[in-house]
Design a protein around this motif. Structure first.
Motif, PDB file in Angstrom:
ATOM      1  N   GLU A  46       0.830  -1.200   0.000  1.00 53.61           N
ATOM      2  CA  GLU A  46       0.000   0.000   0.000  1.00 53.61           C
ATOM      3  C   GLU A  46       0.867   1.253   0.000  1.00 53.61           C
ATOM      4  N   SER A  47       0.280   2.333  -0.448  1.00 57.21           N
ATOM      5  CA  SER A  47       0.972   3.610  -0.448  1.00 57.21           C
ATOM      6  C   SER A  47       1.031   4.170   0.955  1.00 57.21           C
ATOM      7  N   VAL A  48       2.147   4.811   1.284  1.00 60.69           N
ATOM      8  CA  VAL A  48       2.292   5.507   2.565  1.00 60.69           C
ATOM      9  C   VAL A  48       2.321   7.012   2.325  1.00 60.69           C
ATOM     10  N   ALA A  49       3.209   7.451   1.458  1.00 60.29           N
ATOM     11  CA  ALA A  49       3.332   8.885   1.175  1.00 60.29           C
ATOM     12  C   ALA A  49       4.099   9.073  -0.124  1.00 60.29           C
ATOM     13  N   THR A  50       3.773  10.142  -0.838  1.00 57.94           N
ATOM     14  CA  THR A  50       4.529  10.473  -2.048  1.00 57.94           C
ATOM     15  C   THR A  50       4.858  11.961  -2.041  1.00 57.94           C
ATOM     16  N   ILE A  51       5.855  12.324  -2.857  1.00 61.92           N
ATOM     17  CA  ILE A  51       6.333  13.705  -2.873  1.00 61.92           C
ATOM     18  C   ILE A  51       6.721  14.069  -4.302  1.00 61.92           C
ATOM     19  N   SER A  52       6.452  15.308  -4.682  1.00 60.16           N
ATOM     20  CA  SER A  52       6.748  15.757  -6.027  1.00 60.16           C
ATOM     21  C   SER A  52       8.238  16.038  -6.189  1.00 60.16           C
ATOM     22  N   ARG A  53       8.618  16.328  -7.408  1.00 62.00           N
ATOM     23  CA  ARG A  53      10.042  16.528  -7.717  1.00 62.00           C
ATOM     24  C   ARG A  53      10.674  17.609  -6.853  1.00 62.00           C
ATOM     25  N   SER A  54       9.979  18.692  -6.677  1.00 68.19           N
ATOM     26  CA  SER A  54      10.535  19.812  -5.916  1.00 68.19           C
ATOM     27  C   SER A  54      10.350  19.647  -4.420  1.00 68.19           C
ATOM     28  N   GLY A  55       9.442  18.757  -4.043  1.00 63.73           N
ATOM     29  CA  GLY A  55       9.094  18.597  -2.636  1.00 63.73           C
ATOM     30  C   GLY A  55       7.930  19.462  -2.214  1.00 63.73           C
ATOM     31  N   TYR A  56       7.418  20.257  -3.135  1.00 63.72           N
ATOM     32  CA  TYR A  56       6.340  21.184  -2.772  1.00 63.72           C
ATOM     33  C   TYR A  56       5.042  20.431  -2.467  1.00 63.72           C
ATOM     34  N   ASN A  57       4.771  19.405  -3.250  1.00 60.90           N
ATOM     35  CA  ASN A  57       3.536  18.635  -3.072  1.00 60.90           C
ATOM     36  C   ASN A  57       3.809  17.310  -2.397  1.00 60.90           C
ATOM     37  N   THR A  58       2.996  17.005  -1.384  1.00 62.70           N
ATOM     38  CA  THR A  58       3.086  15.712  -0.714  1.00 62.70           C
ATOM     39  C   THR A  58       1.687  15.194  -0.441  1.00 62.70           C
ATOM     40  N   VAL A  59       1.592  13.880  -0.270  1.00 64.20           N
ATOM     41  CA  VAL A  59       0.339  13.264   0.155  1.00 64.20           C
ATOM     42  C   VAL A  59       0.682  12.108   1.075  1.00 64.20           C
ATOM     43  N   HIS A  60      -0.113  11.952   2.122  1.00 68.04           N
ATOM     44  CA  HIS A  60       0.075  10.872   3.074  1.00 68.04           C
ATOM     45  C   HIS A  60      -1.234  10.094   3.203  1.00 68.04           C
ATOM     46  N   VAL A  61      -1.134   8.788   3.294  1.00 64.00           N
ATOM     47  CA  VAL A  61      -2.336   7.973   3.487  1.00 64.00           C
ATOM     48  C   VAL A  61      -2.952   8.324   4.842  1.00 64.00           C
ATOM     49  N   ASP A  62      -4.259   8.221   4.940  1.00 63.03           N
ATOM     50  CA  ASP A  62      -4.960   8.658   6.145  1.00 63.03           C
ATOM     51  C   ASP A  62      -4.437   8.004   7.417  1.00 63.03           C
ATOM     52  N   SER A  63      -4.049   6.745   7.335  1.00 60.27           N
ATOM     53  CA  SER A  63      -3.633   6.015   8.535  1.00 60.27           C
ATOM     54  C   SER A  63      -2.323   6.536   9.133  1.00 60.27           C
ATOM     55  N   VAL A  64      -1.575   7.340   8.388  1.00 61.53           N
ATOM     56  CA  VAL A  64      -0.307   7.857   8.914  1.00 61.53           C
ATOM     57  C   VAL A  64      -0.297   9.374   9.049  1.00 61.53           C
ATOM     58  N   LYS A  65      -1.357  10.030   8.616  1.00 64.46           N
ATOM     59  CA  LYS A  65      -1.408  11.492   8.704  1.00 64.46           C
ATOM     60  C   LYS A  65      -1.233  11.955  10.148  1.00 64.46           C
ATOM     61  N   GLY A  66      -0.381  12.965  10.311  1.00 63.96           N
ATOM     62  CA  GLY A  66      -0.105  13.475  11.648  1.00 63.96           C
ATOM     63  C   GLY A  66       0.983  12.714  12.377  1.00 63.96           C
ATOM     64  N   ARG A  67       1.378  11.563  11.841  1.00 60.82           N
ATOM     65  CA  ARG A  67       2.444  10.765  12.475  1.00 60.82           C
ATOM     66  C   ARG A  67       3.679  10.636  11.577  1.00 60.82           C
ATOM     67  N   PHE A  68       3.476  10.478  10.284  1.00 66.60           N
ATOM     68  CA  PHE A  68       4.571  10.303   9.334  1.00 66.60           C
ATOM     69  C   PHE A  68       4.705  11.562   8.468  1.00 66.60           C
ATOM     70  N   THR A  69       5.943  11.836   8.058  1.00 70.83           N
ATOM     71  CA  THR A  69       6.188  12.962   7.158  1.00 70.83           C
ATOM     72  C   THR A  69       7.223  12.571   6.114  1.00 70.83           C
ATOM     73  N   ILE A  70       6.872  12.744   4.864  1.00 72.21           N
ATOM     74  CA  ILE A  70       7.817  12.512   3.781  1.00 72.21           C
ATOM     75  C   ILE A  70       8.509  13.828   3.440  1.00 72.21           C
ATOM     76  N   SER A  71       9.795  13.736   3.125  1.00 69.66           N
ATOM     77  CA  SER A  71      10.554  14.917   2.714  1.00 69.66           C
ATOM     78  C   SER A  71      11.671  14.460   1.786  1.00 69.66           C
ATOM     79  N   ARG A  72      12.327  15.406   1.164  1.00 69.01           N
ATOM     80  CA  ARG A  72      13.437  15.064   0.271  1.00 69.01           C
ATOM     81  C   ARG A  72      14.499  16.153   0.313  1.00 69.01           C
ATOM     82  N   ASP A  73      15.720  15.742  -0.022  1.00 70.88           N
ATOM     83  CA  ASP A  73      16.843  16.663  -0.148  1.00 70.88           C
ATOM     84  C   ASP A  73      17.482  16.350  -1.489  1.00 70.88           C
ATOM     85  N   ASN A  74      17.171  17.144  -2.480  1.00 68.17           N
ATOM     86  CA  ASN A  74      17.676  16.858  -3.830  1.00 68.17           C
ATOM     87  C   ASN A  74      19.189  16.994  -3.930  1.00 68.17           C
ATOM     88  N   ALA A  75      19.775  17.803  -3.080  1.00 75.98           N
ATOM     89  CA  ALA A  75      21.230  17.943  -3.078  1.00 75.98           C
ATOM     90  C   ALA A  75      21.919  16.678  -2.582  1.00 75.98           C
TER      91      ALA A  75
END
Length: 124
Positions: A46-75
């Motif tokens: 199942e999906s947990v979270a996804t993030i766009s190329r820039s990191g501006y857009n993210t989505v988290h599945v309801d069961s993890v909202k408020g507990r999990f956070t996706i992020s990225r460091d392109n550098a």
């Protein structure tokens, strides 16, 4: 083509935190939308979270909202999943995935490249 390597999994107690990392080989990491997925024993992935190329857009599945956070460091060619307040039902193999086909992907079938996974086990 990109190769993905996940790390940071382990055995923790309920209420603990973990930070998963996924590092990508190759160039142009910033051109890939990224995602975290998980598969528990006997269940479908199942999906947990996804993030766009820039990191501006993210989505988290309801069961993890408020507990999990996706992020990225392109550098650093890396995407992360900060997991707080872990529950036994979060126990699963966690996979990192990537796609270059679009700026931001949501569904599993939109992702082209997958890592080998890292085990997260949460005891009660």
């Amino acid at each position: 083509q990109v190769q993905l390597v996940e790390s940071g999994g382990g055995l923790v107690q309920a209420g603990d935190s973990l930070r998963l990392s996924c590092t990508a080989s190759g160039r142009a990491f910033s051109r890939y939308a990224m995602g975290w997925f998980r598969q528990a024993p006997g269940k479908e992935r199942e999906s947990v979270a996804t993030i766009s190329r820039s990191g501006y857009n993210t989505v988290h599945v309801d069961s993890v909202k408020g507990r999990f956070t996706i992020s990225r460091d392109n550098a650093k060619n890396s995407v992360y999943l900060q997991m707080n307040s872990l529950k036994p039902e979060d126990t699963a193999v966690y996979y990192c995935a990537a796609t270059r086909a679009m700026d931001w992907a949501i569904r599993q079938d939109e992702f082209d490249y997958w890592g080998q996974g890292t085990q997260v086990t949460v005891s009660s």
